[in-house]
Motif scaffolding. Structure first.
Motif, PDB file in Angstrom:
ATOM      1  N   SER A  62       0.849  -1.190   0.000  1.00  0.00           N
ATOM      2  CA  SER A  62       0.000   0.000   0.000  1.00  0.00           C
ATOM      3  C   SER A  62       0.883   1.238   0.000  1.00  0.00           C
ATOM      4  O   SER A  62       2.018   1.197   0.460  1.00  0.00           O
ATOM      5  CB  SER A  62      -0.947   0.017   1.216  1.00  0.00           C
ATOM      6  OG  SER A  62      -0.207   0.054   2.426  1.00  0.00           O
ATOM      7  N   TYR A  63       0.346   2.324  -0.514  1.00  0.00           N
ATOM      8  CA  TYR A  63       1.085   3.591  -0.613  1.00  0.00           C
ATOM      9  C   TYR A  63       0.336   4.677   0.146  1.00  0.00           C
ATOM     10  O   TYR A  63      -0.877   4.600   0.288  1.00  0.00           O
ATOM     11  CB  TYR A  63       1.242   3.982  -2.083  1.00  0.00           C
ATOM     12  CG  TYR A  63       2.128   3.063  -2.878  1.00  0.00           C
ATOM     13  CD1 TYR A  63       3.507   3.224  -2.879  1.00  0.00           C
ATOM     14  CD2 TYR A  63       1.575   2.017  -3.618  1.00  0.00           C
ATOM     15  CE1 TYR A  63       4.328   2.380  -3.616  1.00  0.00           C
ATOM     16  CE2 TYR A  63       2.386   1.168  -4.355  1.00  0.00           C
ATOM     17  CZ  TYR A  63       3.765   1.348  -4.352  1.00  0.00           C
ATOM     18  OH  TYR A  63       4.568   0.508  -5.072  1.00  0.00           O
ATOM     19  N   PRO A  64       1.061   5.710   0.629  1.00  0.00           N
ATOM     20  CA  PRO A  64       2.517   5.864   0.599  1.00  0.00           C
ATOM     21  C   PRO A  64       3.188   4.884   1.563  1.00  0.00           C
ATOM     22  O   PRO A  64       2.535   4.350   2.468  1.00  0.00           O
ATOM     23  CB  PRO A  64       2.715   7.305   1.039  1.00  0.00           C
ATOM     24  CG  PRO A  64       1.541   7.583   1.926  1.00  0.00           C
ATOM     25  CD  PRO A  64       0.391   6.834   1.309  1.00  0.00           C
ATOM     26  N   MET A  65       4.507   4.657   1.368  1.00  0.00           N
ATOM     27  CA  MET A  65       5.237   3.706   2.196  1.00  0.00           C
ATOM     28  C   MET A  65       6.655   4.212   2.445  1.00  0.00           C
ATOM     29  O   MET A  65       7.276   4.791   1.554  1.00  0.00           O
ATOM     30  CB  MET A  65       5.281   2.335   1.506  1.00  0.00           C
ATOM     31  CG  MET A  65       6.034   1.250   2.266  1.00  0.00           C
ATOM     32  SD  MET A  65       5.374   0.928   3.924  1.00  0.00           S
ATOM     33  CE  MET A  65       3.694   0.429   3.517  1.00  0.00           C
ATOM     34  N   VAL A  66       7.145   3.978   3.634  1.00  0.00           N
ATOM     35  CA  VAL A  66       8.560   4.167   3.949  1.00  0.00           C
ATOM     36  C   VAL A  66       9.216   2.802   3.803  1.00  0.00           C
ATOM     37  O   VAL A  66       8.930   1.890   4.575  1.00  0.00           O
ATOM     38  CB  VAL A  66       8.762   4.697   5.378  1.00  0.00           C
ATOM     39  CG1 VAL A  66      10.259   4.748   5.717  1.00  0.00           C
ATOM     40  CG2 VAL A  66       8.143   6.080   5.532  1.00  0.00           C
ATOM     41  N   PRO A  67      10.082   2.594   2.793  1.00  0.00           N
ATOM     42  CA  PRO A  67      10.734   1.288   2.629  1.00  0.00           C
ATOM     43  C   PRO A  67      11.779   1.046   3.723  1.00  0.00           C
ATOM     44  O   PRO A  67      11.986   1.878   4.606  1.00  0.00           O
ATOM     45  CB  PRO A  67      11.380   1.387   1.244  1.00  0.00           C
ATOM     46  CG  PRO A  67      10.826   2.614   0.611  1.00  0.00           C
ATOM     47  CD  PRO A  67      10.435   3.524   1.724  1.00  0.00           C
ATOM     48  N   GLY A  68      12.468  -0.076   3.574  1.00  0.00           N
ATOM     49  CA  GLY A  68      13.491  -0.442   4.546  1.00  0.00           C
ATOM     50  C   GLY A  68      13.038  -1.628   5.372  1.00  0.00           C
ATOM     51  O   GLY A  68      12.285  -1.466   6.335  1.00  0.00           O
ATOM     52  N   ILE A  69      13.494  -2.828   4.982  1.00  0.00           N
ATOM     53  CA  ILE A  69      12.967  -4.035   5.630  1.00  0.00           C
ATOM     54  C   ILE A  69      13.701  -4.387   6.918  1.00  0.00           C
ATOM     55  O   ILE A  69      13.380  -5.385   7.557  1.00  0.00           O
ATOM     56  CB  ILE A  69      12.975  -5.246   4.669  1.00  0.00           C
ATOM     57  CG1 ILE A  69      14.402  -5.604   4.222  1.00  0.00           C
ATOM     58  CG2 ILE A  69      12.084  -4.979   3.478  1.00  0.00           C
ATOM     59  CD1 ILE A  69      14.476  -6.885   3.400  1.00  0.00           C
ATOM     60  N   ASP A  70      14.681  -3.552   7.303  1.00  0.00           N
ATOM     61  CA  ASP A  70      15.284  -3.785   8.611  1.00  0.00           C
ATOM     62  C   ASP A  70      15.798  -2.476   9.207  1.00  0.00           C
ATOM     63  O   ASP A  70      16.004  -1.483   8.510  1.00  0.00           O
ATOM     64  CB  ASP A  70      16.396  -4.838   8.550  1.00  0.00           C
ATOM     65  CG  ASP A  70      17.426  -4.590   7.475  1.00  0.00           C
ATOM     66  OD1 ASP A  70      17.957  -5.573   6.944  1.00  0.00           O
ATOM     67  OD2 ASP A  70      17.727  -3.429   7.163  1.00  0.00           O
ATOM     68  N   LEU A  71      15.974  -2.482  10.525  1.00  0.00           N
ATOM     69  CA  LEU A  71      16.473  -1.312  11.240  1.00  0.00           C
ATOM     70  C   LEU A  71      17.096  -1.749  12.558  1.00  0.00           C
ATOM     71  O   LEU A  71      16.789  -2.811  13.095  1.00  0.00           O
ATOM     72  CB  LEU A  71      15.349  -0.291  11.488  1.00  0.00           C
ATOM     73  CG  LEU A  71      14.167  -0.693  12.387  1.00  0.00           C
ATOM     74  CD1 LEU A  71      14.453  -0.464  13.869  1.00  0.00           C
ATOM     75  CD2 LEU A  71      12.903   0.069  11.995  1.00  0.00           C
ATOM     76  N   ALA A  72      17.989  -0.912  13.053  1.00  0.00           N
ATOM     77  CA  ALA A  72      18.558  -1.093  14.387  1.00  0.00           C
ATOM     78  C   ALA A  72      18.609   0.264  15.047  1.00  0.00           C
ATOM     79  O   ALA A  72      18.972   1.268  14.416  1.00  0.00           O
ATOM     80  CB  ALA A  72      19.954  -1.704  14.305  1.00  0.00           C
ATOM     81  N   GLY A  73      18.224   0.320  16.309  1.00  0.00           N
ATOM     82  CA  GLY A  73      18.202   1.599  16.992  1.00  0.00           C
ATOM     83  C   GLY A  73      17.921   1.452  18.477  1.00  0.00           C
ATOM     84  O   GLY A  73      18.087   0.374  19.052  1.00  0.00           O
ATOM     85  N   THR A  74      17.457   2.542  19.067  1.00  0.00           N
ATOM     86  CA  THR A  74      17.250   2.608  20.513  1.00  0.00           C
ATOM     87  C   THR A  74      15.801   2.933  20.812  1.00  0.00           C
ATOM     88  O   THR A  74      15.226   3.861  20.223  1.00  0.00           O
ATOM     89  CB  THR A  74      18.160   3.684  21.129  1.00  0.00           C
ATOM     90  OG1 THR A  74      19.517   3.424  20.749  1.00  0.00           O
ATOM     91  CG2 THR A  74      18.059   3.673  22.638  1.00  0.00           C
ATOM     92  N   VAL A  75      15.203   2.185  21.719  1.00  0.00           N
ATOM     93  CA  VAL A  75      13.810   2.403  22.105  1.00  0.00           C
ATOM     94  C   VAL A  75      13.676   3.770  22.766  1.00  0.00           C
ATOM     95  O   VAL A  75      14.455   4.136  23.658  1.00  0.00           O
ATOM     96  CB  VAL A  75      13.336   1.301  23.068  1.00  0.00           C
ATOM     97  CG1 VAL A  75      11.928   1.607  23.599  1.00  0.00           C
ATOM     98  CG2 VAL A  75      13.356  -0.061  22.376  1.00  0.00           C
ATOM     99  N   THR A  76      12.698   4.552  22.324  1.00  0.00           N
ATOM    100  CA  THR A  76      12.390   5.833  22.963  1.00  0.00           C
ATOM    101  C   THR A  76      11.108   5.763  23.776  1.00  0.00           C
ATOM    102  O   THR A  76      10.921   6.533  24.718  1.00  0.00           O
ATOM    103  CB  THR A  76      12.256   6.950  21.916  1.00  0.00           C
ATOM    104  OG1 THR A  76      11.169   6.639  21.021  1.00  0.00           O
ATOM    105  CG2 THR A  76      13.547   7.117  21.127  1.00  0.00           C
ATOM    106  N   GLU A  77      10.214   4.854  23.405  1.00  0.00           N
ATOM    107  CA  GLU A  77       8.936   4.725  24.108  1.00  0.00           C
ATOM    108  C   GLU A  77       8.401   3.317  23.896  1.00  0.00           C
ATOM    109  O   GLU A  77       8.516   2.759  22.797  1.00  0.00           O
ATOM    110  CB  GLU A  77       7.933   5.746  23.571  1.00  0.00           C
ATOM    111  CG  GLU A  77       6.605   5.785  24.314  1.00  0.00           C
ATOM    112  CD  GLU A  77       5.667   6.833  23.758  1.00  0.00           C
ATOM    113  OE1 GLU A  77       4.527   6.922  24.240  1.00  0.00           O
ATOM    114  OE2 GLU A  77       6.068   7.569  22.832  1.00  0.00           O
ATOM    115  N   SER A  78       7.830   2.722  24.941  1.00  0.00           N
ATOM    116  CA  SER A  78       7.280   1.374  24.820  1.00  0.00           C
ATOM    117  C   SER A  78       6.137   1.182  25.797  1.00  0.00           C
ATOM    118  O   SER A  78       6.249   1.508  26.977  1.00  0.00           O
ATOM    119  CB  SER A  78       8.364   0.325  25.088  1.00  0.00           C
ATOM    120  OG  SER A  78       7.809  -0.973  25.100  1.00  0.00           O
ATOM    121  N   SER A  79       5.032   0.638  25.279  1.00  0.00           N
ATOM    122  CA  SER A  79       3.913   0.255  26.143  1.00  0.00           C
ATOM    123  C   SER A  79       3.952  -1.232  26.448  1.00  0.00           C
ATOM    124  O   SER A  79       3.046  -1.768  27.088  1.00  0.00           O
ATOM    125  CB  SER A  79       2.584   0.620  25.471  1.00  0.00           C
ATOM    126  OG  SER A  79       2.441  -0.077  24.232  1.00  0.00           O
TER     127      SER A  79
END
Length: 333
Positions: A62-79
């Motif tokens: 579906s569009y629009p879309m931000v591609p990129g099938i992987d990422l690594a980073g730091t959690v800023t918020e989590s429920s």
């Protein structure tokens, strides 16, 4: 942790008569629903991401879309209680960048069940040098070993060996003590493949030539194949008794020719590798091996890694579709 509401992302969009690939400024409100919000440090460039950047790639749902099938980073918020702000994490495959805003963004929000804690032994950058390509290579090795592959069974062939899956597979198998052969159409890259651990190099012509016989001389105890097409036909006809072919890609085409003989006379295993729909527990198991016995130091420390910015990403997506990428390309966000 301070989080700004505005951030940059690569976005693809399609209308009836137009297709666009642009870097846009988004807000946190633009992100999809999910339990975990991540400040993205790195993402990896995969062939599938290249397909997402063209109108006929048939990857984006579906569009629009931000591609990129992987990422690594730091959690800023989590429920979700499993993750807290400050936790380093990986998100790879699943539906990321296909039906869910992906890793080519300075911020991301994802379902908690997709999130993998960064294993001890990997940095965030190393995780994305590996990325989905490295995970696919590791899963290929693990699936073959689950089906009986061992170093003393004979040589293992890696096709498309200069690509992301191929190069990481060569380095992983060499580290595990396997005798590794590599197939490539790039004559100038033989030294690079040998530096990763390949002991024999096959030309693309050798692995794609037409053969009338259903079985050729048995050579390989196993094969990692991100190519498909005629190359897969060659592998099925040259794999040794009880060996396995782990197929994960289609850069050589979607169709191949074979017969029942490799299966009923040599008992080989054709293993389909789908990194998107495995369980979270299996995904963690493979990632833990990527930080341990399958960690390809020769790739991570070598010259086969290119780091780019978000602004350089569109050109990298074009290059990977043309076969112009060696090793791994990571996007620093």
């Amino acid at each position: 942790m301070t989080v700004t509401n505005r951030f940059r992302a690569l976005m693809v969009d399609q209308a009836e008569d137009s297709f666009s690939v642009d870097i846009k400024e988004l807000s946190l409100d633009d992100l999809p629903e999910g339990e975990v919000t991540v400040r993205v440090s790195y993402s990896g460039v995969n062939y599938k991401d290249g397909l997402a950047s063209i109108p006929k790639g048939r990857i984006v749902e579906s569009y629009p879309m931000v591609p990129g099938i992987d990422l690594a980073g730091t959690v800023t918020e989590s429920s979700d209680s499993r993750f807290r702000p400050g936790d380093p994490v990986i998100v790879a495959s699943a539906e990321l960048g296909v039906s869910y805003y992906g890793g080519f963004s300075e911020m991301a929000r994802v379902p908690a069940d997709w999130v993998i804690p960064l294993p001890s032994g990997l940095s965030l950058k190393e995780a994305m040098i590996l990325g989905t390509a490295g995970f696919t290579a590791a899963m290929s090795v693990q699936r073959m070993e689950e089906n009986g592959l061992q170093p003393d069974r004979g040589p293992v062939l890696v096709t498309g060996a200069t690509g992301g899956v191929g190069s990481t597979a060569v380095a992983m198998l060499a580290k595990r003590g396997y005798t590794v052969a590599a197939s490539t159409g790039k004559a100038a890259e033989h030294d690079y493949l040998k530096s990763l651990g390949a002991e024999e190099i096959l030309s693309r012509e050798e692995t794609t030539k037409e053969e009338k016989r259903p079985l050729l001389r048995a050579r390989w105890a196993g094969a990692v194949d991100p190519v498909g097409g005629k190359t897969l036909s060659y592998l099925l006809s040259t794999t040794r008794f009880g060996g396995s072919v782990a197929v994960s890609g289609l850069t050589g085409g979607t169709e191949f020719t074979s017969s029942v003989f490799p299966f009923i006379l040599r008992g080989i295993n054709l293993l389909g590798i789908d990194s998107a729909h495995v369980t979270n527990a299996y995904r963690r198991e493979v990632w833990n091996r990527l930080a341990d016995d399958l960690k390809p130091e020769k790739l991570l420390e070598g010259t086969g890694v290119t780091e780019i910015s978000l602004d350089e990403l569109p050109q990298a997506l074009t290059s990977i579709l043309k076969g112009g990428v060696r090793g791994r390309t990571v996007v620093k966000l």
